[in-house]
Write a protein that holds these residues in place. Structure first.
Motif, PDB file in Angstrom:
ATOM      1  N   UNK A 115       0.845  -1.201   0.000  1.00 42.82           N
ATOM      2  CA  UNK A 115       0.000   0.000   0.000  1.00 42.82           C
ATOM      3  C   UNK A 115       0.879   1.250   0.000  1.00 42.82           C
ATOM      4  N   UNK A 116       1.934   1.204   0.820  1.00 42.07           N
ATOM      5  CA  UNK A 116       2.824   2.362   0.937  1.00 42.07           C
ATOM      6  C   UNK A 116       3.517   2.671  -0.389  1.00 42.07           C
ATOM      7  N   UNK A 117       3.887   1.634  -1.152  1.00 41.77           N
ATOM      8  CA  UNK A 117       4.522   1.889  -2.450  1.00 41.77           C
ATOM      9  C   UNK A 117       3.562   2.616  -3.387  1.00 41.77           C
ATOM     10  N   UNK A 118       2.308   2.235  -3.342  1.00 48.16           N
ATOM     11  CA  UNK A 118       1.319   2.950  -4.144  1.00 48.16           C
ATOM     12  C   UNK A 118       1.145   4.383  -3.682  1.00 48.16           C
ATOM     13  N   UNK A 119       1.113   4.580  -2.356  1.00 47.45           N
ATOM     14  CA  UNK A 119       0.999   5.935  -1.807  1.00 47.45           C
ATOM     15  C   UNK A 119       2.198   6.787  -2.182  1.00 47.45           C
ATOM     16  N   UNK A 161      -2.714   5.227   6.842  1.00 43.45           N
ATOM     17  CA  UNK A 161      -2.041   3.944   6.656  1.00 43.45           C
ATOM     18  C   UNK A 161      -1.712   3.307   7.999  1.00 43.45           C
ATOM     19  N   UNK A 162      -1.306   4.113   8.960  1.00 44.46           N
ATOM     20  CA  UNK A 162      -0.996   3.589  10.294  1.00 44.46           C
ATOM     21  C   UNK A 162      -2.257   3.084  10.990  1.00 44.46           C
ATOM     22  N   UNK A 163      -3.400   3.747  10.772  1.00 43.76           N
ATOM     23  CA  UNK A 163      -4.665   3.271  11.339  1.00 43.76           C
ATOM     24  C   UNK A 163      -5.000   1.890  10.778  1.00 43.76           C
ATOM     25  N   UNK A 192      -8.638   3.451   3.166  1.00 50.34           N
ATOM     26  CA  UNK A 192      -9.346   2.560   4.096  1.00 50.34           C
ATOM     27  C   UNK A 192      -9.412   1.175   3.460  1.00 50.34           C
ATOM     28  N   UNK A 193      -9.732   0.127   4.224  1.00 49.59           N
ATOM     29  CA  UNK A 193      -9.761  -1.235   3.673  1.00 49.59           C
ATOM     30  C   UNK A 193     -10.698  -1.403   2.479  1.00 49.59           C
ATOM     31  N   UNK A 194     -11.789  -0.637   2.419  1.00 50.90           N
ATOM     32  CA  UNK A 194     -12.713  -0.733   1.282  1.00 50.90           C
ATOM     33  C   UNK A 194     -12.063  -0.287  -0.015  1.00 50.90           C
ATOM     34  N   UNK A 195     -11.063   0.602   0.068  1.00 54.82           N
ATOM     35  CA  UNK A 195     -10.431   1.178  -1.113  1.00 54.82           C
ATOM     36  C   UNK A 195      -9.087   0.533  -1.437  1.00 54.82           C
ATOM     37  N   UNK A 196      -8.894  -0.672  -0.952  1.00 60.27           N
ATOM     38  CA  UNK A 196      -7.670  -1.417  -1.217  1.00 60.27           C
ATOM     39  C   UNK A 196      -8.067  -2.813  -1.697  1.00 60.27           C
ATOM     40  N   UNK A 197      -7.519  -3.221  -2.830  1.00 60.40           N
ATOM     41  CA  UNK A 197      -7.826  -4.536  -3.397  1.00 60.40           C
ATOM     42  C   UNK A 197      -6.605  -5.450  -3.304  1.00 60.40           C
ATOM     43  N   UNK A 198      -6.862  -6.746  -3.092  1.00 61.71           N
ATOM     44  CA  UNK A 198      -5.813  -7.768  -3.122  1.00 61.71           C
ATOM     45  C   UNK A 198      -6.205  -8.767  -4.204  1.00 61.71           C
ATOM     46  N   UNK A 199      -5.361  -8.884  -5.237  1.00 60.97           N
ATOM     47  CA  UNK A 199      -5.732  -9.774  -6.331  1.00 60.97           C
ATOM     48  C   UNK A 199      -5.326 -11.216  -6.047  1.00 60.97           C
ATOM     49  N   UNK A 200      -5.563 -12.101  -7.014  1.00 56.90           N
ATOM     50  CA  UNK A 200      -5.330 -13.526  -6.822  1.00 56.90           C
ATOM     51  C   UNK A 200      -3.859 -13.858  -6.602  1.00 56.90           C
ATOM     52  N   UNK A 201      -2.963 -12.998  -7.068  1.00 56.13           N
ATOM     53  CA  UNK A 201      -1.521 -13.238  -6.887  1.00 56.13           C
ATOM     54  C   UNK A 201      -0.981 -12.637  -5.596  1.00 56.13           C
ATOM     55  N   UNK A 202      -1.843 -11.941  -4.847  1.00 57.73           N
ATOM     56  CA  UNK A 202      -1.407 -11.312  -3.604  1.00 57.73           C
ATOM     57  C   UNK A 202      -0.940  -9.879  -3.774  1.00 57.73           C
ATOM     58  N   UNK A 203      -1.056  -9.339  -4.986  1.00 60.23           N
ATOM     59  CA  UNK A 203      -0.666  -7.949  -5.221  1.00 60.23           C
ATOM     60  C   UNK A 203      -1.743  -7.017  -4.677  1.00 60.23           C
ATOM     61  N   UNK A 204      -1.278  -6.013  -3.949  1.00 59.82           N
ATOM     62  CA  UNK A 204      -2.194  -5.062  -3.310  1.00 59.82           C
ATOM     63  C   UNK A 204      -2.252  -3.787  -4.145  1.00 59.82           C
TER      64      UNK A 204
END
Length: 579
Positions: free
Chosen positions: A379-383, A460-462, A397-409
């Protein structure tokens, strides 16, 4: 009725009594959308007379600034764009001198002064180095807006203390000035301002309001008659209309495109085949679709039916794809390929085959610390990619973060972003409107303080805290804060408990990233990430047990030695007194 900034310009240059004109100047007023996003630029440079190549430096400086400034990211502020370009120009000029026969004599190298003004929305952005000058004339009052970078060794002898090309690193003065209809801005070299008085300049401007080129030429002619012995260059900018209402860079799309109807499975829509509805709420309708050109799956989002009369909402809606097209990072959602003309107002993005972090946490309520680190680091790399573009997400927030089938966030949903370049263009987007979710937002949003990259760091810390504990560091108290005193009363709740084995130094790291006041947090996200894996040295010192507990024998031996030394010292002192 909206009114955008309108300017008129005039300019003139003369070599004067010199054999060669080492000044260079240019003006560029671009077409839309760059006019709104980047502004108009007026620039001049003055090569130093002791150098035979400084005319190359001045021409390079001005041409490169005008060419490169408009190639910088639309998301960057004027300050960031201008400074990055000038640093590049300075590096090139310095390198040319170092490669030439003049590398040991800077006064003969590729050196020039530089002054430029970027006129954007209701603000003039000034960049300046050297002894050219920028003036503003308002209601017959003349104000010098720049400082001469010249050092005097005597009443008659001086030298440039700062200029482009002198040193490998450059220090550029930057300032802003407000724009009012009727203002004049003058950019001129010392061959002009040393030989013209205020009254004559005002008189010439008054007589040539409709022809600023003639005004510039007349003022230069008067300077020559008054004994100017240098090259002479003058640029005049008239503020014909100030920006009263805020223009929007996205407004043309909103005005030109038709609002789409609600979509249904198997429907053909602008070259896409709708497969199914994925999500629908009061903000938007989201569909999985097939691009009929290449059979790739994409996400189509259309505006909410209930909010289509709200222009601010529509601009935020269009902002999501606008931002996604300008960020190239594996951890940020990509915009769809725009290979056909659109007939409707909607957005297209890549299809991410996965789940939201919110759903992932439901499925994995007690993740291992290393798993949490891995997700947070992505997430931080994207930020960081967004922050490099001067974009704040503001709704992490968790709703605005996706994790795909390969584990990429991947970070998704940019409807609440804050873009420095857009804010400066005075978009009609309500930038002070809080777009985030209260439980994840930093206190400065609620207090009305300036937000920054550290605000996203707080969010991100939250998320990190919530993933480790299932709770929130301040519960619901942050959203209730409205004053600085309220910020001070916020009490951090330790992430440590009896149910999870979390190292104490992780709590120290989170406490710092979650400080109520931004200046107490980490300066950079990279520092936060580092200390999620390495204990902070301050924590190790604070948490180190006393010597008595670590090594009782050494403690008592050290204490005995100290007491013996003190006793011997007292005995010697008493003997000296008796004798």
């Amino acid at each position: 009725m909206s009114s955008q900034l309108k300017i008129s310009t005039g300019q003139f240059s003369d070599k004067g009594v010199k054999a060669l004109n080492q000044d260079f100047y240019a003006t560029l007023i671009p077409n839309e959308p760059q006019l709104t996003l980047k502004g108009s630029v007026v620039a001049l440079a003055d090569g130093i007379s002791s150098s035979e190549v400084s005319q190359v430096a001045s021409e390079t400086a001005v041409k490169s600034f005008l060419n490169d400034y408009f190639c910088t990211s639309d998301t960057w502020s004027v300050y960031t764009s201008g400074l990055r370009v000038l640093e590049s120009i300075n590096g090139w000029l310095f390198a040319q001198t170092q490669k030439s026969e003049y590398r040991f004599d800077k006064d003969k190298g590729y050196v020039s002064t530089f002054s430029a003004v970027v006129f954007k929305a209701s603000t003039a952005h000034l960049f300046h180095i050297g002894d050219s000058r920028i003036y503003r004339i308002r209601e017959n009052g003349v104000e010098q807006l720049t400082k001469d970078h010249r050092s005097w060794t005597s009443s008659k002898t001086s030298y440039l203390s700062r200029a482009l090309g002198i040193n490998q690193n450059v220090e550029v003065d930057y300032a802003t000035a407000d724009l009012v209809k009727g203002d004049y801005f003058l950019l001129c070299t010392d061959g002009v301002y040393d030989y013209c008085d205020t009254d004559s300049i005002l008189r010439v401007l008054g007589n040539n309001r409709q022809n600023l080129d003639n005004a510039a030429k007349e003022i230069v002619r008067q300077a020559l008659e008054n004994g100017s012995d240098d090259n002479l260059t003058l640029q005049i900018v008239s503020i014909d209309q100030s920006a009263e209402l805020k223009p929007s860079a996205l407004q043309p799309q909103i005005d030109e495109l038709t609002l789409p109807p609600l979509l249904s499975p198997r429907q053909e829509f602008d070259g896409y085949r709708i497969l199914r509805e994925l999500h629908s709420n009061s903000r938007s309708h989201v569909y999985l679709a097939l691009d009929t050109d290449d059979n790739s799956q994409v996400i189509i989002k259309i505006p909410s039916i209930d909010l289509r009369d709200d222009r601010a909402y529509l601009e935020r809606f269009m902002m999501e794809e606008w931002v996604a097209r300008r960020i190239n990072n594996a951890h940020v959602m990509k915009a769809g390929i725009q290979n056909r003309e659109r007939n409707y107002l909607y957005s297209v993005s890549e299809f991410i085959d996965g789940i939201t972090l919110k759903q992932w946490l439901i499925d994995n309520p007690k993740p291992e610390l290393e798993t949490v680190r891995n997700i947070i680091e992505q997430i931080a790399r994207g930020l960081q990619a967004m922050h490099r573009m001067e974009i704040l997400h503001q709704d992490l927030k968790p709703d605005n973060i996706m994790i795909d089938q390969s584990g990429t966030v991947k970070i998704i949903d940019f409807g609440g972003v804050r873009v420095a370049g857009i804010i400066e263009s005075r978009s009609s987007l309500p930038q002070n409107d809080m777009q985030g979710t209260a439980m994840y937002m930093a206190p400065e949003y609620f207090v009305g303080e300036v937000v920054s990259n550290r605000s996203d760091q707080f969010s991100l810390a939250v998320i990190t805290y919530h993933m480790l504990s299932g709770h929130f560091p301040y519960d619901t108290q942050v959203a209730k804060v409205r004053t600085v005193a309220g910020q001070k009363r916020l009490v951090y709740r330790s992430v440590l408990d009896d149910e999870r084995e979390i190292p104490a130094w992780i709590d120290y790291t989170l406490r710092k990233a979650l400080q109520p006041f931004p200046y107490k947090r980490y300066n950079e996200l990279s520092e936060f990430l580092f200390e999620l894996r390495h204990p902070n040295p301050k924590f190790l010192i604070q948490s180190r047990p006393p010597l008595l507990e670590r090594n009782p024998v050494l403690f008592w031996r050290s204490l005995s030695l100290l007491m013996t030394t003190i006793t011997l010292g007292l005995l010697i002192y008493i003997q000296n007194l008796l004798h």
